[in-house]
Write a protein that holds these residues in place. Structure first.
Motif, PDB file in Angstrom:
ATOM      1  N   ARG A 187       0.826  -1.207   0.000  1.00  0.00           N
ATOM      2  CA  ARG A 187       0.000   0.000   0.000  1.00  0.00           C
ATOM      3  C   ARG A 187       0.861   1.258   0.000  1.00  0.00           C
ATOM      4  N   GLN A 188       1.933   1.233   0.766  1.00  0.00           N
ATOM      5  CA  GLN A 188       2.817   2.401   0.836  1.00  0.00           C
ATOM      6  C   GLN A 188       3.466   2.681  -0.509  1.00  0.00           C
ATOM      7  N   ASN A 189       4.010   1.653  -1.156  1.00  0.00           N
ATOM      8  CA  ASN A 189       4.731   1.865  -2.412  1.00  0.00           C
ATOM      9  C   ASN A 189       3.802   2.081  -3.601  1.00  0.00           C
ATOM     10  N   PHE A 190       2.618   1.488  -3.560  1.00  0.00           N
ATOM     11  CA  PHE A 190       1.655   1.752  -4.625  1.00  0.00           C
ATOM     12  C   PHE A 190       1.093   3.168  -4.512  1.00  0.00           C
ATOM     13  N   GLN A 191       0.931   3.645  -3.288  1.00  0.00           N
ATOM     14  CA  GLN A 191       0.504   5.036  -3.108  1.00  0.00           C
ATOM     15  C   GLN A 191       1.570   5.987  -3.643  1.00  0.00           C
ATOM     16  N   LEU A 192       2.844   5.653  -3.393  1.00  0.00           N
ATOM     17  CA  LEU A 192       3.940   6.466  -3.910  1.00  0.00           C
ATOM     18  C   LEU A 192       3.948   6.445  -5.438  1.00  0.00           C
ATOM     19  N   GLN A 195       1.231   8.673  -6.734  1.00  0.00           N
ATOM     20  CA  GLN A 195       1.571  10.086  -6.584  1.00  0.00           C
ATOM     21  C   GLN A 195       2.573  10.547  -7.634  1.00  0.00           C
ATOM     22  N   ARG A 196       3.486   9.656  -8.018  1.00  0.00           N
ATOM     23  CA  ARG A 196       4.551  10.023  -8.969  1.00  0.00           C
ATOM     24  C   ARG A 196       4.173   9.701 -10.419  1.00  0.00           C
ATOM     25  N   LEU A 197       2.985   9.154 -10.655  1.00  0.00           N
ATOM     26  CA  LEU A 197       2.625   8.641 -11.969  1.00  0.00           C
ATOM     27  C   LEU A 197       2.818   9.682 -13.080  1.00  0.00           C
ATOM     28  N   LYS A 198       2.339  10.896 -12.849  1.00  0.00           N
ATOM     29  CA  LYS A 198       2.394  11.911 -13.905  1.00  0.00           C
ATOM     30  C   LYS A 198       3.801  12.449 -14.127  1.00  0.00           C
ATOM     31  N   THR A 199       4.709  12.168 -13.208  1.00  0.00           N
ATOM     32  CA  THR A 199       6.092  12.625 -13.385  1.00  0.00           C
ATOM     33  C   THR A 199       6.935  11.613 -14.152  1.00  0.00           C
ATOM     34  N   PRO A 207       2.507   0.880 -18.290  1.00  0.00           N
ATOM     35  CA  PRO A 207       2.789  -0.251 -17.388  1.00  0.00           C
ATOM     36  C   PRO A 207       2.614   0.111 -15.920  1.00  0.00           C
ATOM     37  N   ALA A 208       2.872   1.365 -15.562  1.00  0.00           N
ATOM     38  CA  ALA A 208       2.660   1.786 -14.181  1.00  0.00           C
ATOM     39  C   ALA A 208       1.183   1.682 -13.811  1.00  0.00           C
ATOM     40  N   GLN A 209       0.315   2.078 -14.723  1.00  0.00           N
ATOM     41  CA  GLN A 209      -1.125   1.970 -14.475  1.00  0.00           C
ATOM     42  C   GLN A 209      -1.559   0.515 -14.398  1.00  0.00           C
ATOM     43  N   GLN A 210      -0.937  -0.346 -15.216  1.00  0.00           N
ATOM     44  CA  GLN A 210      -1.233  -1.774 -15.141  1.00  0.00           C
ATOM     45  C   GLN A 210      -0.871  -2.333 -13.770  1.00  0.00           C
ATOM     46  N   VAL A 211       0.278  -1.925 -13.275  1.00  0.00           N
ATOM     47  CA  VAL A 211       0.719  -2.395 -11.959  1.00  0.00           C
ATOM     48  C   VAL A 211      -0.219  -1.892 -10.867  1.00  0.00           C
ATOM     49  N   LEU A 212      -0.600  -0.639 -10.925  1.00  0.00           N
ATOM     50  CA  LEU A 212      -1.515  -0.084  -9.921  1.00  0.00           C
ATOM     51  C   LEU A 212      -2.829  -0.860  -9.890  1.00  0.00           C
ATOM     52  N   TYR A 361       9.103  -3.946  -2.940  1.00  0.00           N
ATOM     53  CA  TYR A 361      10.098  -3.166  -2.182  1.00  0.00           C
ATOM     54  C   TYR A 361      11.006  -2.396  -3.146  1.00  0.00           C
ATOM     55  N   GLU A 362      11.468  -3.067  -4.201  1.00  0.00           N
ATOM     56  CA  GLU A 362      12.348  -2.424  -5.177  1.00  0.00           C
ATOM     57  C   GLU A 362      11.647  -1.261  -5.875  1.00  0.00           C
ATOM     58  N   LEU A 363      10.344  -1.386  -6.096  1.00  0.00           N
ATOM     59  CA  LEU A 363       9.591  -0.305  -6.724  1.00  0.00           C
ATOM     60  C   LEU A 363       9.700   0.976  -5.909  1.00  0.00           C
ATOM     61  N   GLY A 364       9.508   0.867  -4.599  1.00  0.00           N
ATOM     62  CA  GLY A 364       9.632   2.048  -3.746  1.00  0.00           C
ATOM     63  C   GLY A 364      11.046   2.591  -3.732  1.00  0.00           C
ATOM     64  N   HIS A 365      12.025   1.690  -3.689  1.00  0.00           N
ATOM     65  CA  HIS A 365      13.430   2.118  -3.680  1.00  0.00           C
ATOM     66  C   HIS A 365      13.771   2.869  -4.957  1.00  0.00           C
ATOM     67  N   GLU A 366      13.350   2.340  -6.103  1.00  0.00           N
ATOM     68  CA  GLU A 366      13.688   2.985  -7.376  1.00  0.00           C
ATOM     69  C   GLU A 366      12.965   4.319  -7.538  1.00  0.00           C
ATOM     70  N   LEU A 367      11.723   4.396  -7.095  1.00  0.00           N
ATOM     71  CA  LEU A 367      10.995   5.667  -7.176  1.00  0.00           C
ATOM     72  C   LEU A 367      11.706   6.753  -6.394  1.00  0.00           C
ATOM     73  N   ASN A 368      12.311   6.369  -5.264  1.00  0.00           N
ATOM     74  CA  ASN A 368      12.974   7.355  -4.406  1.00  0.00           C
ATOM     75  C   ASN A 368      14.429   7.595  -4.769  1.00  0.00           C
ATOM     76  N   GLU A 369      15.110   6.566  -5.256  1.00  0.00           N
ATOM     77  CA  GLU A 369      16.558   6.661  -5.436  1.00  0.00           C
ATOM     78  C   GLU A 369      17.019   6.643  -6.897  1.00  0.00           C
ATOM     79  N   ARG A 370      16.360   5.824  -7.740  1.00  0.00           N
ATOM     80  CA  ARG A 370      16.815   5.661  -9.126  1.00  0.00           C
ATOM     81  C   ARG A 370      15.610   5.618 -10.056  1.00  0.00           C
ATOM     82  N   PRO A 371      14.980   6.756 -10.314  1.00  0.00           N
ATOM     83  CA  PRO A 371      13.772   6.766 -11.144  1.00  0.00           C
ATOM     84  C   PRO A 371      13.967   6.116 -12.515  1.00  0.00           C
TER      85      PRO A 371
END
Length: 393
Positions: A187-192, A195-199, A207-212, A361-371
């Motif tokens: 829930r935490q990483n999907f919410q993130l 929030q970042r989808l349009k960026t 594919p991001a929308q598919q994952v959501l 977990y990697e999804l959240g890490h990449e969103l924050n560290e390596r987009p």
């Protein structure tokens, strides 16, 4: 008396290290916290139990006060001169693999069909001749690493009296806690991600929308651990297992760095869980290595932009079959261990869940560290869900 000249390690890592005469290495922790660091605890345990595949403990630095728990400042272990971490070794092997791909005649350059099966089933499939030919000697490395991983888990689960290391049963309470932790992470990483989808770049948004859209389905897969009452005792495990936490000596592997994820409190890092979490971490590390090596090939001009899609498919072929060999070796070496589910279908559910958890977990890490690496996590989640669906069909 022999003098051991100190030198500061030049290896990039989250902690500092001093090497003494290529005999000993002192790791100094940058993030300090009350309580004995798991790296000291586990290294001490493995040394006492004569585990042959990790460095020996030679000493430690601790700060102690009258009121609080000790704080581990550093750990002194034997130093393995001439070794390299398995991440670097694997990238070298992948560089040669991609070079072999580039030299294939045009009629053979089409990537082979990618296996679409859960890792527990893929490990039982016949290794294709094309994998043997293209991947080469690294298949033996994957086999040996699976064996060493099994030996680590068997050693950590062998204690009969020390409560910090004895096996603990898997209960409905512990299984519910595992599910809740996976649910909260998702829930935490999907919410993130939302929030970042349009960026995100335009080509990444579909594919991001598919994952959501898969959030509810992923949570249902995690819930199966709790609802089925899967057996398998809980034990201590590595906690942050990947290729960078393993040394390659040229002939064998040594497992290092048992502190776990340093951003997590020590009390949580000491919790006993299924060591399949380590297995999933290493499998994901193989896939990341294949991607990282391909990026390096592209930067050096070895792989041209128009060749990237074909090379990436070959990289996935490499990672899938290396993972299958690793897992098959692990499963054979670990045998009917008390920390594994008794039923094969439960083992598959657990492995699928831990691989999905790692990808989330990697999804959240990449969103924050390596987009720029977010597409890897998105594609992994889509593939893992698809693999489970096909294996259930």
């Amino acid at each position: 008396m022999e003098t051991l000249e100190p030198s500061v390690s030049k290896v990039e890592q989250i902690n500092s290290a001093i090497i003494y005469g290529e005999r000993l290495i002192l790791k100094l922790f940058r993030r300090l916290e009350s309580g004995t660091n798991p790296d000291l605890e586990i290294t001490r345990f493995l040394t006492a139990h004569k585990f042959a595949h990790s460095p020996l403990l030679a000493g430690a630095l601790e700060y102690r006060s009258r009121m609080d728990q000790p704080i581990t400042l550093g750990v002194l272990t034997s130093y393995v001169a001439g070794s390299k971490d398995a991440w670097e070794y694997t990238l070298d092997a992948l560089s040669r693999f991609y070079e072999r791909v580039q030299t294939l005649p045009a009629e053979k350059r089409t990537p082979p069909p990618l296996p679409a099966a859960a890792i527990t089933k893929l490990a039982n499939a016949t290794l294709p001749d094309q994998a043997k030919e293209m991947i080469g000697t690294y298949l033996e490395s994957a086999r040996l690493l699976g064996e060493r991983t099994a030996e680590l888990h068997l050693a950590l689960s062998s204690e009969a009296t020390d409560p910090d290391f004895t096996l603990e049963p898997s209960t409905s309470h512990s299984q519910r806690g595992l599910y809740q932790s996976m649910r909260n992470l998702t829930r935490q990483n999907f919410q993130l991600l939302s929030q970042r989808l349009k960026t995100l770049p335009a080509e990444i948004q579909p594919p991001a929308q598919q994952v959501l859209a898969l959030e509810a389905e992923i949570l249902e897969r995690f819930r199966a651990i709790y609802e089925r009452g899967i057996s398998g005792a809980r034990t201590r495990y590595h906690g942050n297992f990947n290729l960078a936490q393993v040394l390659y000596t040229g002939k064998d592997f040594l497992i290092i760095d048992f502190e776990g994820e340093s951003a997590i409190p020590i009390s949580e890092r000491k919790l006993k869980r299924s060591p399949l979490r380590d297995v999933a971490g290493m499998i994901r590390s193989f896939h990341y290595a294949a991607h990282a090596a391909l990026l390096a090939q592209a930067e050096h001009g070895t792989v041209q932009p128009e060749q990237l899609a074909v090379a990436a498919a070959w990289g996935r072929f490499w990672a899938d079959w290396v993972s299958a060999v690793f897992y098959k070796s692990y499963r054979a070496a670990v045998g009917p261990a008390a920390f594994l589910p008794a039923r094969d279908e439960d083992l598959q559910i657990m492995m699928d869940a831990y691989l999905l958890r790692k990808a989330v977990y990697e999804l959240g890490h990449e969103l924050n560290e390596r987009p720029a690496w977010v597409p890897i996590s998105l594609q992994t989640i889509l593939e893992l869900v698809n693999q489970v669906e096909r294996s259930e069909a």
